[in-house]
Design a protein around this motif. Structure first.
Motif, mmCIF file in Angstrom:
data_model
loop_
_atom_site.group_PDB
_atom_site.id
_atom_site.type_symbol
_atom_site.label_atom_id
_atom_site.label_comp_id
_atom_site.label_asym_id
_atom_site.label_seq_id
_atom_site.Cartn_x
_atom_site.Cartn_y
_atom_site.Cartn_z
ATOM 1 N N LEU A 201 -20.955 -32.297 35.473
ATOM 2 C CA LEU A 201 -20.175 -33.156 34.589
ATOM 3 C C LEU A 201 -18.710 -32.716 34.551
ATOM 4 O O LEU A 201 -17.794 -33.527 34.718
ATOM 5 N N LEU A 202 -18.473 -31.423 34.356
ATOM 6 C CA LEU A 202 -17.108 -30.929 34.230
ATOM 7 C C LEU A 202 -16.328 -31.031 35.538
ATOM 8 O O LEU A 202 -15.110 -31.218 35.532
ATOM 9 N N MET A 203 -17.020 -30.946 36.674
ATOM 10 C CA MET A 203 -16.328 -31.008 37.955
ATOM 11 C C MET A 203 -15.876 -32.418 38.327
ATOM 12 O O MET A 203 -15.210 -32.603 39.343
ATOM 13 N N THR A 204 -16.208 -33.403 37.509
ATOM 14 C CA THR A 204 -15.788 -34.782 37.802
ATOM 15 C C THR A 204 -14.440 -35.118 37.158
ATOM 16 O O THR A 204 -13.903 -36.203 37.374
ATOM 17 N N VAL A 205 -13.868 -34.193 36.371
ATOM 18 C CA VAL A 205 -12.667 -34.519 35.590
ATOM 19 C C VAL A 205 -11.445 -34.660 36.484
ATOM 20 O O VAL A 205 -10.688 -35.624 36.395
ATOM 21 N N ILE A 206 -11.195 -33.665 37.387
ATOM 22 C CA ILE A 206 -10.058 -33.730 38.304
ATOM 23 C C ILE A 206 -10.499 -33.232 39.674
ATOM 24 O O ILE A 206 -11.614 -32.747 39.847
ATOM 25 N N GLY A 207 -9.609 -33.296 40.655
ATOM 26 C CA GLY A 207 -9.916 -32.821 42.006
ATOM 27 C C GLY A 207 -10.163 -31.324 42.024
ATOM 28 O O GLY A 207 -9.492 -30.557 41.327
ATOM 29 N N ASN A 208 -11.122 -30.874 42.832
ATOM 30 C CA ASN A 208 -11.578 -29.488 42.753
ATOM 31 C C ASN A 208 -10.622 -28.463 43.351
ATOM 32 O O ASN A 208 -10.885 -27.266 43.285
ATOM 33 N N ARG A 209 -9.481 -28.886 43.905
ATOM 34 C CA ARG A 209 -8.556 -27.922 44.490
ATOM 35 C C ARG A 209 -7.437 -27.503 43.527
ATOM 36 O O ARG A 209 -6.575 -26.731 43.887
ATOM 37 N N TYR A 210 -7.468 -28.017 42.319
ATOM 38 C CA TYR A 210 -6.442 -27.669 41.339
ATOM 39 C C TYR A 210 -6.761 -26.341 40.659
ATOM 40 O O TYR A 210 -7.877 -25.832 40.720
ATOM 41 N N ASN A 211 -5.745 -25.792 39.959
ATOM 42 C CA ASN A 211 -6.014 -24.641 39.105
ATOM 43 C C ASN A 211 -6.597 -25.130 37.781
ATOM 44 O O ASN A 211 -6.596 -26.323 37.482
ATOM 45 N N SER A 212 -7.085 -24.187 36.967
ATOM 46 C CA SER A 212 -7.782 -24.600 35.750
ATOM 47 C C SER A 212 -6.842 -25.000 34.616
ATOM 48 O O SER A 212 -7.285 -25.591 33.634
ATOM 49 N N VAL A 213 -5.526 -24.740 34.736
ATOM 50 C CA VAL A 213 -4.569 -25.277 33.767
ATOM 51 C C VAL A 213 -4.635 -26.806 33.782
ATOM 52 O O VAL A 213 -4.643 -27.460 32.732
ATOM 53 N N SER A 214 -4.686 -27.374 34.987
ATOM 54 C CA SER A 214 -4.729 -28.833 35.125
ATOM 55 C C SER A 214 -5.971 -29.406 34.440
ATOM 56 O O SER A 214 -5.907 -30.457 33.785
ATOM 57 N N PHE A 215 -7.089 -28.717 34.585
ATOM 58 C CA PHE A 215 -8.340 -29.160 33.971
ATOM 59 C C PHE A 215 -8.258 -29.103 32.448
ATOM 60 O O PHE A 215 -8.547 -30.086 31.757
ATOM 61 N N ILE A 216 -7.832 -27.959 31.901
ATOM 62 C CA ILE A 216 -7.767 -27.798 30.449
ATOM 63 C C ILE A 216 -6.724 -28.739 29.844
ATOM 64 O O ILE A 216 -6.929 -29.331 28.776
ATOM 65 N N TYR A 217 -5.596 -28.908 30.522
ATOM 66 C CA TYR A 217 -4.557 -29.833 30.046
ATOM 67 C C TYR A 217 -5.115 -31.257 29.940
ATOM 68 O O TYR A 217 -4.862 -31.963 28.956
ATOM 69 N N THR A 218 -5.867 -31.681 30.954
ATOM 70 C CA THR A 218 -6.452 -33.024 30.944
ATOM 71 C C THR A 218 -7.452 -33.174 29.808
ATOM 72 O O THR A 218 -7.440 -34.176 29.080
ATOM 73 N N MET A 219 -8.307 -32.188 29.641
ATOM 74 C CA MET A 219 -9.285 -32.233 28.547
ATOM 75 C C MET A 219 -8.586 -32.252 27.190
ATOM 76 O O MET A 219 -9.016 -32.953 26.261
#
Length: 495
Positions: free
Chosen positions: A191-209
């Motif tokens: 589920l969590l891996m569907t949020v953004i592209g998997n080559r980004y750093n985790s700042v991008s993921f947390i910022y989006t969330m």
């Protein structure tokens, strides 16, 4: 009156055109396609409308500075109110559903109930999201600008984002995939891996969330097409002109100044030029000789290793079945991975537009799927050797086999399936290797490309290549900023 030519009628080009026209310049956009929008687009097949350019809009919340720009450019109006869809994503696990909620407490409780074994990591992620809830896209005028309406971040605005600094550098040095891998439950990971592209750093993921949980990143009614149409109408109302179906062959330079552009049919003179098409492609192809400056060499070097992170296969499906009882965005874990073109997917996310009006004929549903993967070389070879259509059909059939167990009567009631590849993006948007964003990798400084080169006096850049990580916010912002640079150089008041 000074004439400004803008190459490219995407969101960045329209933004630049609107601000240039507002500031008193004679402005013309040259667009190679028959419509504007670039990557922010959609299309219709047999009565089904497929949203191809936007899943959510950063800056959709009224309280954010970026929202002002969306409204100044006419992109957001009364005709496209924002919906904050919730849950954002839903993983379908047999009879169970695991929801990615906007509300942080609901998200935390949902994940803890589903995966108590991940209690420690769930709480940590929710703390990280909370730290970033005040972080947003900063809108700032350039220094020395004469502006009718000043726009600078306040000290309070900057201080409100300070808590994110507690985790920023740790997250920056962690790959998104590695961050999610710390969760033990495989379904939570999917589920969590569907949020953004998997080559980004985790700042991008947390910022989006965090943007989701703070009430931003909603979906404007009518999607990409309505937003772009609004901007086109705004540009036209200001006296701006658009030349469609016209491809620029060369930017003509004399004595370190742009004098105009050469198209297939004619030379079009101008006093200033804003290049809003793909900068990486343009620096090689739109000048008599490829541009070679420290900045352009840096872009070439960086993107040579990052191209695979923003290529994709985009699948659109029109089916004579009503799926409005299903979630907006569904994540289906696959019993066996979908493998094609050297890539493997253990889950597929389907965007479901059946609950939106004008997206499908009565009783039908419009579905889309974005599969981010490194695949340009595969599809380019197929195009060159004549097997391109055959391989698109092959992939479409494989894709249908994988998702049909999750969607009742899909194959029986299928009316449309359309597959877009990096070759499609290259063809319609003239993008370099079919890419559409810039990747912000683990441990790397956020990349930027200057919007003006000292070697050419009246040339400005805008678009998704200019700032990390591209997308609609960067497009509209860099379009605006390119005109600010133009106004500063010409002593014009920016409006």
């Amino acid at each position: 009156m000074s004439k400004v030519i803008i190459i490219g009628g995407g969101v960045s080009g329209l933004s630049a055109g609107i601000y240039a026209a507002r500031s008193g310049f004679e402005t013309e956009i040259i667009e190679q396609h028959r419509i504007c929008g670039g990557f922010s687009t959609g299309w219709t097949r047999k009565g089904y409308y497929f949203e191809g350019g936007m899943h959510w809009l950063t800056g959709s919340a009224d309280k954010l500075p970026l929202n002002r720009i969306w409204k100044e450019t006419g992109a957001l109006q009364e005709n496209n109110p924002i919906e904050n869809r919730d849950p954002v994503y839903t993983l379908v696990d047999g009879d169970k559903r695991l929801n990615l909620y906007r509300d942080l407490n609901k998200l935390k409780n949902e994940l803890l109930e589903y995966a108590p074994e991940d209690s420690k990591m769930i709480k940590r992620m929710c703390r990280d999201i909370k730290y970033f809830q005040k972080v947003h896209f900063i809108v700032n005028d350039i220094r020395g600008l004469k502006s009718q309406y000043k726009n600078h971040p306040s000290l309070f605005e900057l201080l409100s984002m300070a808590p994110a600094g507690l985790r920023y550098f740790q997250l920056l040095n962690t790959n998104y995939k590695d961050y999610v891998a710390k969760f033990k439950n495989p379904k939570v990971r999917q589920l969590l891996m569907t949020v953004i592209g998997n080559r980004y750093n985790s700042v991008s993921f947390i910022y989006t969330m965090a943007a989701f949980s703070a009430g931003d990143s909603g979906y404007p009614e009518g999607g990409s097409i309505r937003m772009v149409d609004n901007m086109v109408n705004q540009f036209s109302s200001l006296g701006g002109k658009i030349r469609f179906n016209t491809k620029v062959q060369q930017i003509v330079i004399k004595d370190n100044r742009v004098t105009g552009v050469q198209t297939e049919k004619e030379f079009i003179p101008c006093n200033h030029l804003i290049l809003s098409s793909d900068a990486r492609k343009a620096i090689d192809s739109l000048f008599a000789e490829p541009l070679k400056t420290p900045e352009t060499e840096s872009m070439r070097k960086r993107l040579q290793t990052e191209a695979d992170g923003s290529q994709n296969i985009f699948v659109s499906i029109g089916v004579k079945s009503d799926y409005s009882n299903l979630p907006h965005s569904m994540v289906f874990p696959l019993p066996e991975p979908l493998e094609y073109a050297g890539n493997s997917f253990d889950a597929i996310r389907i965007n479901n537009y059946s609950m939106y009006k004008n997206h499908a004929p009565s009783g039908g549903s419009s579905l889309t799927c974005l599969l981010i993967c490194a695949c340009y070389d595969f599809w380019k070879k197929a195009k060159d050797d004549g097997t391109y259509k055959e391989k698109k059909t092959e992939f479409a059939n494989l894709f249908l086999d994988k998702i049909s167990p999750f969607l009742p009567n899909l194959k029986e009631n299928l009316e449309v399936i359309d597959v877009a590849t990096p070759i499609t993006y290259e063809r319609y948007c003239d993008s370099w290797k079919g890419t559409w964003m810039t990747i912000w990798k683990r441990g790397k400084k956020s990349p930027k490309f200057p919007q003006k080169l000292k070697e050419i006096k009246n040339l400005y850049f805008a678009g998704h290549r200019i700032m990390m990580c591209g997308g609609l916010p960067v497009a509209v912002y860099t379009g605006r900023r390119s005109v600010q640079l133009l106004c500063k150089d010409t002593g014009t008041v920016f409006v």
